[in-house]
Design a protein around this motif. Structure first.
Motif, PDB file in Angstrom:
ATOM      1  N   LEU A 140      -9.017 -11.667   0.220  1.00 15.33           N
ATOM      2  CA  LEU A 140      -9.466 -10.429  -0.423  1.00 15.33           C
ATOM      3  C   LEU A 140      -8.323  -9.845  -1.246  1.00 15.33           C
ATOM      4  CD1 LEU A 140     -11.150  -8.721   2.691  1.00 15.33           C
ATOM      5  CD2 LEU A 140     -12.243 -10.146   0.963  1.00 15.33           C
ATOM      6  N   SER A 141      -8.663  -9.203  -2.366  1.00 14.02           N
ATOM      7  CA  SER A 141      -7.580  -8.640  -3.185  1.00 14.02           C
ATOM      8  C   SER A 141      -7.115  -7.287  -2.633  1.00 14.02           C
ATOM      9  CB  SER A 141      -8.023  -8.498  -4.642  1.00 14.02           C
ATOM     10  OG  SER A 141      -9.207  -7.745  -4.680  1.00 14.02           O
ATOM     11  N   THR A 142      -7.910  -6.690  -1.779  1.00 15.02           N
ATOM     12  CA  THR A 142      -7.540  -5.372  -1.247  1.00 15.02           C
ATOM     13  C   THR A 142      -6.348  -5.476  -0.283  1.00 15.02           C
ATOM     14  OG1 THR A 142      -8.430  -3.433  -0.127  1.00 15.02           O
ATOM     15  CG2 THR A 142      -9.164  -5.510   0.709  1.00 15.02           C
ATOM     16  N   ASP A 143      -5.526  -4.439  -0.248  1.00 12.37           N
ATOM     17  CA  ASP A 143      -4.453  -4.401   0.757  1.00 12.37           C
ATOM     18  C   ASP A 143      -5.070  -4.078   2.117  1.00 12.37           C
ATOM     19  OD1 ASP A 143      -2.390  -4.941  -1.040  1.00 12.37           O
ATOM     20  OD2 ASP A 143      -2.145  -2.818  -1.563  1.00 12.37           O
ATOM     21  N   THR A 158      -5.647 -10.632   3.294  1.00 12.69           N
ATOM     22  CA  THR A 158      -5.753  -9.540   2.322  1.00 12.69           C
ATOM     23  C   THR A 158      -4.639  -9.652   1.274  1.00 12.69           C
ATOM     24  OG1 THR A 158      -4.590  -8.207   3.962  1.00 12.69           O
ATOM     25  CG2 THR A 158      -6.968  -7.916   3.807  1.00 12.69           C
ATOM     26  N   SER A 159      -4.633  -8.706   0.342  1.00  8.34           N
ATOM     27  CA  SER A 159      -3.594  -8.625  -0.709  1.00  8.34           C
ATOM     28  C   SER A 159      -3.485  -9.905  -1.532  1.00  8.34           C
ATOM     29  CB  SER A 159      -2.229  -8.308  -0.111  1.00  8.34           C
ATOM     30  OG  SER A 159      -2.220  -7.023   0.395  1.00  8.34           O
ATOM     31  N   GLU A 184      -6.632  -0.779   3.227  1.00  6.91           N
ATOM     32  CA  GLU A 184      -7.846  -0.319   2.534  1.00  6.91           C
ATOM     33  C   GLU A 184      -9.055  -1.201   2.823  1.00  6.91           C
ATOM     34  OE1 GLU A 184      -6.190   2.154  -1.242  1.00  6.91           O
ATOM     35  OE2 GLU A 184      -6.051  -0.021  -1.405  1.00  6.91           O
ATOM     36  N   ILE A 185      -8.929  -2.087   3.784  1.00  4.27           N
ATOM     37  CA  ILE A 185     -10.075  -2.945   4.105  1.00  4.27           C
ATOM     38  C   ILE A 185     -11.153  -2.075   4.766  1.00  4.27           C
ATOM     39  CG2 ILE A 185      -9.266  -3.698   6.406  1.00  4.27           C
ATOM     40  CD1 ILE A 185     -10.334  -6.523   5.623  1.00  4.27           C
ATOM     41  N   HIS A 200     -16.151  -5.054   2.978  1.00  5.57           N
ATOM     42  CA  HIS A 200     -15.411  -6.319   2.836  1.00  5.57           C
ATOM     43  C   HIS A 200     -15.845  -7.277   3.933  1.00  5.57           C
ATOM     44  CE1 HIS A 200     -12.481  -3.456   0.901  1.00  5.57           C
ATOM     45  NE2 HIS A 200     -12.554  -4.407  -0.017  1.00  5.57           N
ATOM     46  N   TYR A 242       0.849  -1.200   0.000  1.00  3.01           N
ATOM     47  CA  TYR A 242       0.000   0.000   0.000  1.00  3.01           C
ATOM     48  C   TYR A 242       0.883   1.248   0.000  1.00  3.01           C
ATOM     49  CZ  TYR A 242      -3.000   3.643   2.000  1.00  3.01           C
ATOM     50  OH  TYR A 242      -3.667   4.819   2.250  1.00  3.01           O
TER      51      TYR A 242
END
Ligand SMILES: CC(C)=CCC/C(C)=C/CC/C(C)=C/COP(=O)(O)OP(=O)(O)O
Length: 238
Positions: A205-208, A183-184, A211-212, A216, A7
């Protein structure tokens, strides 16, 4: 909580800033879990392997751990929240270890909402520590691990059972998780709760991590609820 450094890199921030935002995301996630009625939240904040990172980064995470403790202590003054620190706390410096123990002591009386921060933790270390503790409890260092002395009835070594090992794990303070979120886009367990997650829903989850957000969490909880019967059946048959 993967993706703090990714991030920071993506946002052209210095590396430590990723951990700053990650710590804020953790505090937010604790609030979202509370709002959603999740009773237990457990965060993998610092693995034993993370001691191999640059000293400045280790120090940064330890500083954030201290800040998180201060914030959680303030929250606990007004809300009944129990805070656990799980892991080999002997590896923390004395000041942090004392603060962790004080916070655990001060919030031990609560049980409605439980936040567990895993520090200096890895699951294989927890298993080894638990086996050692189980042997110590039986006052014997050459124990037999299993359910019975099947082969040799005259073997008088004390038996270490599954329940002994489970009872002595750092993670015995809370039930096994229903859901494990990574994450990530990571799909590995990375030595986190592999003993405790054999029937858990693994959500990647693909989000870092920094940024959760609440949505989510809502999506993952809905996925779990849709498969609730499956998870309950698996557990009861296990
Ligand atoms: C309670 C407490 C101590 C909070 C501190 C802040 C915090 C969120 C720490 C997590 C540290 C960590 C090793 C994150 C993993 O992402 P990474 O650093 O491996 O980043 P990457 O996946 O992008 O490489």
């Amino acid at each position: 909580m993967d993706g703090n450094r990714r991030y920071a890199k993506r946002k052209l921030l210095e590396e430590g800033a990723g951990h700053d935002v990650g710590a804020m995301a953790l505090l937010n996630m604790i609030i979202y879990c509370h709002e959603l009625g999740v009773k237990y939240i457990t965060a993998y904040a610092f693995a034993i392997d993370n001691f191999r990172r640059k000293p400045s980064e280790v120090q940064k995470i330890m500083d954030l751990l201290k800040e998180c403790m201060t914030v959680l202590a303030k929250i606990a003054k007004h809300h009944p929240i129990k805070v656990n620190f799980a892991g080999n706390l002997e590896l923390l410096n004395t000041e942090l270890r004392d603060e962790a123990r004080n916070l655990m002591g001060a919030t031990a009386k609560y049980s409605k909402f439980v936040v567990t921060i895993c520090v200096c933790y890895c699951c294989t270390d927890d298993i080894v520590h638990s086996v050692e503790e189980s042997c110590r409890e039986k006052h014997y260092y050459h124990c037999y691990i299993g359910d019975s002395h099947d082969d040799d009835k005259d073997d008088e070594r004390p038996i270490i059972k599954l329940v002994d090992i489970e009872k002595n794990m750092y993670m015995a303070v809370i039930p096994d998780p229903d859901i494990l979120i990574r994450t990530s886009d990571e799909h590995r367990l990375s030595n986190f709760l592999q003993w405790q997650t054999c029937h858990s829903l693994l959500a990647s989850l693909s989000t870092d991590w920094p940024e959760i957000g609440v949505w989510h969490l809502v999506k993952v909880v809905l996925d779990f609820q849709q498969n609730y019967d499956y998870f309950v059946r698996k557990r009861s048959l296990a």
